[in-house]
Motif scaffolding. Structure first.
Motif, short mmCIF file in Angstrom:
data_model
loop_
_atom_site.label_atom_id
_atom_site.label_comp_id
_atom_site.label_asym_id
_atom_site.label_seq_id
_atom_site.Cartn_x
_atom_site.Cartn_y
_atom_site.Cartn_z
N LEU A 147 -3.68 4.35 -2.61
CA LEU A 147 -3.66 3.09 -3.14
C LEU A 147 -2.72 1.95 -3.06
CD1 LEU A 147 -2.40 4.35 -7.01
CD2 LEU A 147 -4.88 3.95 -6.16
N ASN A 165 1.81 -1.53 -12.77
CA ASN A 165 0.39 -2.24 -13.16
C ASN A 165 1.72 -2.50 -14.59
OD1 ASN A 165 -1.49 -3.53 -14.09
ND2 ASN A 165 -3.07 -2.22 -12.67
N GLU A 225 -5.35 -2.29 -9.00
CA GLU A 225 -5.59 -1.73 -7.03
C GLU A 225 -6.67 -1.34 -6.59
OE1 GLU A 225 -2.03 -0.34 -10.11
OE2 GLU A 225 -4.04 -0.40 -10.01
N THR A 249 0.89 -1.17 -0.03
CA THR A 249 0.10 -0.28 -0.05
C THR A 249 0.82 1.14 -0.15
OG1 THR A 249 -1.98 -1.03 1.53
CG2 THR A 249 -1.66 1.33 0.79
N ILE A 309 -2.08 -2.88 -3.23
CA ILE A 309 -2.54 -3.94 -4.22
C ILE A 309 -2.49 -5.26 -3.37
CG2 ILE A 309 -1.50 -5.12 -6.16
CD1 ILE A 309 0.36 -2.68 -6.90
N GLY A 314 4.26 2.33 -7.75
CA GLY A 314 3.95 1.57 -7.98
C GLY A 314 3.90 0.70 -9.75
#
Length: 438
Positions: free
Chosen positions: A232, A289, A191, A31, A234, A287
């Motif tokens: 955010l 993705n 997320e 986080t 995950i 982060g």
């Protein structure tokens, strides 16, 4: 109460790693979050001095802004937080009194709930801090030569002066508390949006470490706190290795710039110039993705030295960036990232007298130090080279090494008095990072 704190620290630090090894690491969550809040901060000795003179005490309260990173591996929780705490300001005889502090903390904790949308965590933190207390005239200097000729506009007291460099952080601080959070799904994203509340108690565990000019400011670092925020995360159900993750790194580097114009003003005023180039030390959270990159970065540039035989000075700049980018190339454990950032920057110059009297004489004869500051927007492009080394066979955590090159661009004039410092703030840089990525 203090025995309870010490017992909690012992349990969390000693027994948690063994619990994890016994359970086996099978789930993980990470986080990135930001919080705001309030906390108690008492200036007992200083307020008693004001009361003895028939003056109103300072209000005992901090307002907090913070940034955090947290990982959960099974029920074990670890992370890091950076906080800026600002006290309420008061006016007295044409002077403005204020106090602020900052803290960098490492956290360990234990989750009472199973992996789900709701989390309840008990944690403790150990870290280091900085404390600033000042009493300066309300009116600021408009002309730099006049300021340098007569800089004494009050006094500034600093313990672990990070305006001379982040490495000056020191003196242990501790927090113990609870964290509650709840996840809300984001459509089409791995997320989730995490809403967070933290409450607990912060204190300085070692007596006598926050004394300045003969007065204790120990209680300024102690008090109950309440913080709320969002970030955010995950969660475990979406945490696919190499597809989505967040890394935490300590970064340090050199900015290829010098305050030449400012130094010429210092020399004309009979002061020593600031030598060398500013170096930074900070943290970076990124982060990813798939190939999309995002995150935040905070670092502190500093230069300092002797101004003359009686005074010292420092030139300091804090930068906070929101970053975004794309993973351009990935081959095995190596990758090249293209990043861009926009954010906030400030510039602060302090000219201080080395030897000041203790209280209460300092309160009666106040003019020893001077201070100039300004702030504005910054932007930067960056190219980053990354190498990730798995430290377990199951690839639960990587050690991440990065080298980044970029160019910072000042989007404001950053004037100190009337002198434009945008040229000093705009410069190429190189930085090196080391951290972890689950």
């Amino acid at each position: 109460m203090r025995n309870f704190f010490r017992s909690s620290i012992l349990i969390l630090l000693v027994f948690q790693p063994f619990l994890i090894l016994a359970q086996g690491l099978v789930s993980k969550r990470t986080t990135l979050y930001a919080v705001i809040g309030t906390s108690g901060a008492e200036l007992n000795q200083f307020n008693r001095m004001l009361s003895d003179r028939g003056l109103s005490p300072l209000r005992n309260r901090y307002h907090t802004l913070g940034l955090g990173y947290q990982n959960r591996l099974n029920d074990f929780v670890f992370g890091a937080e950076l906080y800026h705490n600002r006290g309420n300001q008061s006016d007295l005889d044409g002077y403005r009194l204020g106090h602020r502090s900052s803290r960098f903390l490492l956290n360990v904790g234990y989750a009472f709930t199973e992996e789900s949308r709701f989390q309840l965590i008990h944690y403790m933190s150990l870290g280091v801090g900085f404390l600033n207390f000042q009493m300066l005239k309300e009116t600021e200097a408009q002309n730099l030569p006049d300021f340098l000729a007569n800089p004494e506009r009050g006094f500034i007291l600093r313990e672990n002066d990070i305006q001379r460099g982040t490495m000056r952080y020191g003196d242990f601080l501790t927090e113990i508390g609870f964290q509650l959070s709840y996840d809300f799904d984001l459509p089409g994203r791995k997320e989730a949006l995490a809403v967070i509340a933290k409450l607990g108690y912060a204190f300085s565990p070692i007596e006598g470490k926050w004394t300045m000019s003969g007065m204790s400011f120990q209680n300024a670092q102690s008090g109950a706190f309440l913080r709320v925020g969002a970030g955010l995360t995950i969660p475990d159900r979406n945490f696919f290795y190499k597809d989505a993750s967040m890394s935490f790194q300590l970064v340090s580097g050199i900015h290829f710039t010098k305050p030449n114009t400012f130094n010429s003003q210092l020399v004309e005023a009979g002061l020593e110039p600031l030598e060398g180039m500013p170096r930074n030390l900070g943290l970076k959270i990124t982060g990813e993705n798939e190939k999309l990159l995002y995150g935040v970065e905070v670092f502190n540039l500093a230069m300092d030295g002797d101004a003359n035989s009686l005074k010292s000075h420092s030139l300091n700049s804090l930068r906070i960036y929101a970053n975004g980018g794309w993973k351009l190339i990935e081959y095995r454990n190596m990758a090249i990232h293209g990043m861009g950032g926009i954010g906030y920057g400030n510039i602060r110059y302090t000219l201080s007298t080395d030897e000041k009297p203790d209280f209460p004489e300092l309160f009666q004869q106040r003019d020893y130090d001077g201070y100039l500051k300004n702030s504005g927007l910054m932007a930067k492009p960056e190219l980053s080279f990354e190498y990730a080394y798995p430290i377990t066979k199951r690839k639960l955590i990587d050690l991440v090494f990065t080298t980044s090159v970029g160019y910072e661009l000042a989007l404001a004039n950053y004037r100190l008095a009337e002198l434009d410092m945008a040229g000093f703030m705009t410069a190429p840089y190189v930085s090196f990072g080391f951290g972890i990525r689950p």
